[in-house]
Enzyme design. Structure first.
Site, PDB file in Angstrom:
ATOM      1  N   CYS A  30     -20.875   5.575   5.936  1.00 36.19           N
ATOM      2  CA  CYS A  30     -21.564   6.514   5.050  1.00 36.19           C
ATOM      3  C   CYS A  30     -20.579   7.389   4.288  1.00 36.19           C
ATOM      4  CB  CYS A  30     -22.538   7.361   5.859  1.00 36.19           C
ATOM      5  SG  CYS A  30     -23.715   6.319   6.713  1.00 36.19           S
ATOM      6  N   GLY A  49       9.122  -1.928   8.280  1.00 41.99           N
ATOM      7  CA  GLY A  49       7.811  -2.077   8.910  1.00 41.99           C
ATOM      8  C   GLY A  49       6.944  -3.024   8.105  1.00 41.99           C
ATOM      9  N   TYR A  91      -5.351   5.473  -0.199  1.00 44.67           N
ATOM     10  CA  TYR A  91      -4.372   5.416  -1.294  1.00 44.67           C
ATOM     11  C   TYR A  91      -4.921   4.685  -2.512  1.00 44.67           C
ATOM     12  CZ  TYR A  91      -1.300   5.265   2.947  1.00 44.67           C
ATOM     13  OH  TYR A  91      -0.702   5.434   4.159  1.00 44.67           O
ATOM     14  N   GLY A 100      11.116   0.486   4.085  1.00 46.20           N
ATOM     15  CA  GLY A 100      10.486   0.763   2.805  1.00 46.20           C
ATOM     16  C   GLY A 100      10.430  -0.370   1.804  1.00 46.20           C
ATOM     17  N   ARG A 139      -6.523   1.737   3.937  1.00 44.33           N
ATOM     18  CA  ARG A 139      -5.623   1.863   2.779  1.00 44.33           C
ATOM     19  C   ARG A 139      -6.359   2.019   1.443  1.00 44.33           C
ATOM     20  NH1 ARG A 139      -2.410  -1.459   1.240  1.00 44.33           N
ATOM     21  NH2 ARG A 139      -0.715  -0.035   0.769  1.00 44.33           N
TER      22      ARG A 139
END
Ligand code: PLP
Length: 444
Positions: A373, A305, A346, A262, A342
């Site tokens: 589209c 990660g 988000y 994280g 992404r």
């Protein structure tokens, strides 16, 4: 998390994201963006666009920052979270560095096996493991299951019994701390689907402790992604240690702590903590606790990660058209939301940089959009770029949750991928063809 909403952003200097990215000025005065010394525009010529390009040295350095922060600690494991970037060449590179792996599906386990990773150093997380996945993981000797519910604990016991083996388990607890990140990537709050609450955890541990088919190994806690402040880690650790005290009083001894991943990265101007800021302080806290309780020091693991691969990668794309609608300029590029989800998912911010920067070209304020589209198909908003039709751009910080979240939406083939090692480029995934897409649609 930084969202790319409306204000006009000044350019992000690629050099501020990775020491492997630099502009080099040529004889014509044009600046070329290079990664580990390899000219990215030349790679776009050679392999086409859109194209993911990663720096092996960046990945090695980011992994080693974790490994070095754990130095002197016996049996610490850095389990790279495969879902961030699962190309088997990247997994092989990390396996060679000594990494373990954090996996969330049978497919990711198959990938680490294909990459030569050690399944005994893998932890299997995820809220919905099927019986088939559990059996496959036990057959391959996965090190530990990070279990997310009591029903899953019972399922693992059943599968282990049917195979006549004992499964090692950790319980993923949900410490109810606010990681202050985007709601979609925050996982440590009570209302998330992840883990088991602190109140419910002792009951699940009692069940596991009594089962002849389960070996209670540890406790796991991952509170969210793209954390730019370290304090939630310490709050979570306090709660986890209190749980260990409570379990110890019942005779359930836990000697392994998996403290999750994280740690954030810089996309724009964030200043996330580095592993060397966070890990030694977490380790010291566990040591102090163990000494005070007269216990041996538990073994530790981490699951990073994004902070290993995020700024190792860029997505190269070519400007197809520049189009004006109303007051807005759109640069329509050949990468899209299916390649890099992404921003659409988000509203995430990604820096954008010209591969060939020519100050003589007029700069224009554009939104970078793809051919898909959907109005949600944008990659960056309100950027001042010196571009014309046919120019190439790098979308920065695209190494994590880029290609792994890609899809075939609009029947677009997924990108090719290139890994640069000591300046040498190697194709590590071919561009997906239409034949690849049609292969599974049988029987017409
Ligand atoms: C996604 C995930 C990670 C990795 O998170 P990063 O933010 O990429 O470091 C680690 N552990 C678990 C359980 C995860 O789901």
């Amino acid at each position: 998390m930084k969202t790319d909403s409306t204000p006009t952003h000044t350019a992000v200097a690629p050099e501020s994201l990775s020491t492997q990215l630099q502009y080099q000025t040529g004889s014509t005065g044009i600046q070329s963006l290079v990664m580990e010394g390899a000219d990215l525009n030349a790679l776009a010529d050679q392999f086409g666009t859109p194209l993911y390009v990663y720096s092996a040295q960046h990945i090695i350095d980011a992994y080693q920052a974790y490994a070095q922060a754990c130095e002197g600690l016996a049996d610490a494991t850095i389990c790279y979270a495969v879902k961030a970037n699962s190309n088997i060449h990247i997994l092989a590179l990390l396996a060679q560095q000594g990494a373990g792996f954090d996996i969330v599906s049978a497919g990711e386990l198959a990938r680490i096996l294909a990459a030569g990773g050690n399944p005994a150093k893998a932890v299997f997380a995820g809220v919905g493991k099927t019986s088939d996945e559990i059996r496959f993981a036990l057959e391959k000797g996965v090190g530990c299951f990070n279990v997310e519910s009591e029903q899953e604990m019972a399922r693992i016991a059943n599968v282990a019994q049917s195979m006549g083996v004992k499964a090692k388990v950790s319980l993923r607890v949900n410490p109810d701390v606010d990681a202050k990140t985007h709601p979609y990537i925050s996982t440590g709050l009570k209302e998330n689907k992840f883990g088991v609450s602190m109140e419910a955890a002792p009951q699940v541990y009692r069940f596991a402790h009594q089962s002849p088919w389960l070996e209670v190994h540890g406790v796991d806690c991952h509170i969210g992604s793209q954390l730019t402040d370290a304090s939630p880690y310490f709050d979570a650790l306090d709660r986890v240690l209190a749980l260990l005290d409570q379990l110890s009083a019942e005779g359930i001894e836990i000697n392994h702590l998996d403290l999750g991943g994280g740690i954030g990265i810089r996309y724009l101007d964030e200043t996330p903590p580095s592993p060397k800021d966070v890990l030694p302080a977490l380790i010291a806290k566990v040591k102090t606790w163990a000494q005070a309780k007269g216990r041996s020091m538990p073994t530790l693991s981490f699951e990073p990660g994004r902070s290993i691969v995020g700024n190792s990668g860029v997505l190269l794309t070519e400007v197809q058209f520049i189009k004006q609608n109303g007051d807005k300029n759109f640069a329509i590029v050949d990468a899209a939301m299916n390649d890099l989800m992404r921003p659409a998912m988000y509203q995430a911010f990604h820096g954008v940089a010209e591969l060939q920067k020519d100050a003589a070209k007029p700069s224009q304020l554009v939104d970078l959009v793809g051919p898909v589209c959907e109005s949600g198909d944008w990659l960056a908003r309100n950027r001042n770029l010196h571009i014309e039709q046919g120019d190439r751009l790098a979308i920065l910080s695209a190494g994590a949750y880029g290609q792994t979240m890609a899809s075939n939406y609009n029947s677009r083939g997924r990108c090719a991928e290139v890994l640069i090692t000591q300046g040498q480029a190697r194709l590590i995934r071919t561009r997906e063809t239409i034949e690849d897409q049609l292969r599974n649609e049988i029987g017409l």
